[in-house]
Design an enzyme around this catalytic site. Structure first.
Site, mmCIF file in Angstrom:
data_model
loop_
_atom_site.group_PDB
_atom_site.id
_atom_site.type_symbol
_atom_site.label_atom_id
_atom_site.label_comp_id
_atom_site.label_asym_id
_atom_site.label_seq_id
_atom_site.Cartn_x
_atom_site.Cartn_y
_atom_site.Cartn_z
ATOM 1 N N HIS A 93 0.854 -1.184 0.000
ATOM 2 C CA HIS A 93 0.000 0.000 0.000
ATOM 3 C C HIS A 93 0.895 1.242 0.000
ATOM 4 C CE1 HIS A 93 -2.631 3.146 1.607
ATOM 5 N NE2 HIS A 93 -3.658 2.399 1.189
ATOM 6 N N ASP A 122 0.912 4.166 1.421
ATOM 7 C CA ASP A 122 1.267 4.717 2.729
ATOM 8 C C ASP A 122 2.230 3.804 3.467
ATOM 9 O OD1 ASP A 122 -0.361 6.954 2.362
ATOM 10 O OD2 ASP A 122 -2.105 5.965 3.243
ATOM 11 N N LYS A 123 2.059 2.485 3.309
ATOM 12 C CA LYS A 123 2.951 1.546 3.978
ATOM 13 C C LYS A 123 4.329 1.500 3.314
ATOM 14 C CE LYS A 123 1.317 0.698 7.501
ATOM 15 N NZ LYS A 123 2.160 1.085 8.614
ATOM 16 N N GLU A 126 10.064 11.906 7.085
ATOM 17 C CA GLU A 126 8.804 11.749 6.357
ATOM 18 C C GLU A 126 9.107 11.340 4.920
ATOM 19 O OE1 GLU A 126 6.188 11.957 8.112
ATOM 20 O OE2 GLU A 126 6.981 12.990 9.863
ATOM 21 N N GLU A 174 14.170 16.014 9.783
ATOM 22 C CA GLU A 174 15.321 16.471 10.552
ATOM 23 C C GLU A 174 16.076 15.284 11.136
ATOM 24 O OE1 GLU A 174 13.898 20.795 12.179
ATOM 25 O OE2 GLU A 174 13.583 19.074 13.496
ATOM 26 N N LYS A 230 -5.676 -4.527 0.421
ATOM 27 C CA LYS A 230 -6.350 -4.090 1.642
ATOM 28 C C LYS A 230 -7.312 -5.192 2.083
ATOM 29 C CE LYS A 230 -7.564 0.282 1.935
ATOM 30 N NZ LYS A 230 -8.207 1.589 1.680
ATOM 31 N N PHE A 273 -8.160 -4.090 -10.676
ATOM 32 C CA PHE A 273 -7.206 -3.470 -9.757
ATOM 33 C C PHE A 273 -5.800 -3.821 -10.234
ATOM 34 C CE2 PHE A 273 -6.035 -3.088 -4.926
ATOM 35 C CZ PHE A 273 -5.183 -2.047 -5.217
ATOM 36 N N ASP A 283 -1.922 5.812 -6.219
ATOM 37 C CA ASP A 283 -2.300 6.806 -5.223
ATOM 38 C C ASP A 283 -1.041 7.197 -4.469
ATOM 39 O OD1 ASP A 283 -3.778 8.466 -3.631
ATOM 40 O OD2 ASP A 283 -4.754 6.883 -2.479
ATOM 41 N N ALA A 284 -0.894 8.465 -4.139
ATOM 42 C CA ALA A 284 0.279 8.920 -3.404
ATOM 43 C C ALA A 284 0.283 8.345 -1.993
ATOM 44 C CB ALA A 284 0.311 10.447 -3.349
ATOM 45 N N ARG A 297 0.072 7.778 7.863
ATOM 46 C CA ARG A 297 -1.362 7.934 7.585
ATOM 47 C C ARG A 297 -2.181 6.702 7.940
ATOM 48 N NH1 ARG A 297 -2.590 11.072 1.986
ATOM 49 N NH2 ARG A 297 -1.786 9.142 1.071
ATOM 50 N N LYS A 298 -1.550 5.651 8.433
ATOM 51 C CA LYS A 298 -2.290 4.430 8.771
ATOM 52 C C LYS A 298 -2.126 4.112 10.262
ATOM 53 C CE LYS A 298 -4.253 3.487 4.899
ATOM 54 N NZ LYS A 298 -4.266 4.924 4.526
ATOM 55 N N LYS A 324 10.381 7.893 13.211
ATOM 56 C CA LYS A 324 10.775 8.600 14.428
ATOM 57 C C LYS A 324 11.703 7.738 15.270
ATOM 58 C CE LYS A 324 6.358 11.045 14.527
ATOM 59 N NZ LYS A 324 5.081 11.261 15.253
ATOM 60 N N LYS A 334 11.242 10.050 20.605
ATOM 61 C CA LYS A 334 9.911 10.599 20.351
ATOM 62 C C LYS A 334 8.885 9.748 21.089
ATOM 63 C CE LYS A 334 12.101 12.804 16.896
ATOM 64 N NZ LYS A 334 13.566 12.818 16.793
ATOM 65 N N ASP A 363 5.764 9.774 20.924
ATOM 66 C CA ASP A 363 4.729 9.246 20.036
ATOM 67 C C ASP A 363 4.967 7.763 19.790
ATOM 68 O OD1 ASP A 363 3.131 11.423 19.601
ATOM 69 O OD2 ASP A 363 4.148 12.067 17.768
#
Length: 403
Positions: A16, A18-19, A44, A57, A176, A244, A252-253, A258-259, A279, A283, A285
């Site tokens: 995917h 995003d992955k 990123e 960074e 998916k 597909f 798709d970008a 995002r997941k 990260k 961090k 997060d």
């Protein structure tokens, strides 16, 4: 809690878009930590048709020093990125590991962020940002994960294994899944709906080839879900849009982070909003989300609850957490406040400071790329990998409660 209901979770494959971005970002984290365990990384990644772009960074001895890259490191990073894309399986006209355009816009870490995070004098290392983080565990599966998400991940992982082994050569990397289960008395008992969308080779959207793909998906799902969960009443949606063939970053970008629900608990638990991939473990997060999962899993593994949610909160530059919250959803054998006190009393956790978390779990190691697909939780702790999935705090929790 309701006793009888339907619940749904989704997952996305390593292919995917995003992955793809998450895996590239975490490959960069691993690259830096392998060279400097105290590296600071916030990477990123953007993926789109025939292009990968890095931004963020960094601070890393032996890689980026005195405001510039050490000789050879830029080329190594580019080859690393191309290798991730190749490992996933992208060698298509719209996204090819050899021919895609690569841009690296990583630069030095902000000095103003560094002064809050770094230890100095009598000041301990502070949190890399403010925020809230949640961990969760439940006894629905042996992995102590929500069943809907656990099965969604496992379906796609099997598809990827079969694609790479040649057992399902008609599959392409992007896919998916979505699993809906019926719960009775709070326990999953049946699958009411399944959605699987998978990128495929030309021609597998019609006729005998389409039937072959559908039969394959149903066989895989039947092998993964518990016996009796699939019935004549189960609603199937396999490639419901039809064709597909164009997928991944060409279709798709993709962007890092995002997941976040796929990465965590499939919607079965609250989420603080912070992403993990790209990260370094200073961090919170990332590191605090890992320790809350670790704590919640050990509480459930100890038989102290069948369902547990934990929250931590931090302020940037401050080492001590602002709050610790435990909720066992009326399933606990001890009070939630008692569990909070027990956690705080366990010295090996280092007061749940960023440094204490990193040292207890051993997070300053290149262990993150493997976490960037098929979920960060519910995985197997082996060697240095997935240390937050260990259940080695069970006896400490019991002792603290009995003390």
């Amino acid at each position: 809690m309701r006793a009888d209901y339907l619940f749904t979770s989704e997952s996305v494959s390593e292919g995917h878009p995003d992955k793809v971005s998450d895996q590239i970002s975490d490959a960069i984290v691993d690259y830096m930590l392998a060279r400097d365990p105290e590296a600071r990384v916030a990477c990123e990644t953007l993926t789109t048709t025939q292009r990968v772009v890095l931004a963020g960074e960094i601070r890393c001895k032996g890689v980026y020093e005195n405001g510039d890259w050490v000789d050879g490191c830029l080329d190594e990073i580019e080859q690393l990125v191309r290798g991730v894309v190749k490992d996933i399986g992208y060698a298509q006209d719209g996204f090819h590991h050899d021919t895609l355009t690569f841009e690296n816009h990583l630069h030095g870490q902000s000095a103003h962020i560094a002064q809050g995070v770094d230890s100095s004098g009598n000041k301990d290392e502070g949190a890399g940002d403010q925020g809230i983080m949640f961990g969760f565990a439940c006894d629905e599966t042996p992995d102590l994960m929500p069943a809907t998400l656990d099965y969604s991940h496992k379906i796609l992982h099997r598809l990827a294994e079969d694609r790479k082994s040649g057992a399902a050569p008609f599959l392409e990397p992007d896919s998916k899944s979505q699993v809906t289960l019926r719960y009775e008395n709070g326990k999953p008992v049946a699958c009411t709906a399944l959605v699987v969308s998978t990128q495929h080779a030309p021609g597998y959207d019609q006729g005998e080839k389409e039937a072959e793909l559908h039969a394959y998906v149903k066989r895989v799902v039947g092998e993964i879900l518990p016996e009796g969960f699939i019935s004549d009443e189960t609603e199937w949606h396999i490639n419901p849009t039809g064709t597909f063939e164009i997928g991944g970053p060409d279709g798709d970008a993709g962007l890092t982070g995002r997941k976040i629900i796929v990465d965590t608990y499939g919607g079965a638990s609250p989420h603080g909003g912070g992403a993990f991939s790209g990260k370094d473990p200073t961090k919170v997060d990332r590191s605090a989300a890992y320790i809350t999962r670790y704590l919640a899993k050990n509480i459930v593994a100890a038989g102290l609850a069948s369902r547990c949610t934990i929250q931590l909160a931090y302020a940037i530059g401050v080492s001590k957490p602002l709050s610790l919250y435990v909720d066992t959803h009326d399933t606990g054998t001890a009070g939630d406040a008692e569990l909070e006190a027990a956690i705080k009393s366990i010295g090996k956790l280092g007061g749940l400071t960023p440094r204490g978390i990193r040292e207890h779990l051993g997070l300053n190691k290149p262990i993150y790329r493997q976490s960037a697909a098929y979920g960060h939780f519910g995985r197997t702790a082996e060697g240095d990998a997935f240390p937050w999935e260990r259940t080695d705090l069970v006896e400490d929790l019991k002792a603290a409660l009995n003390g």
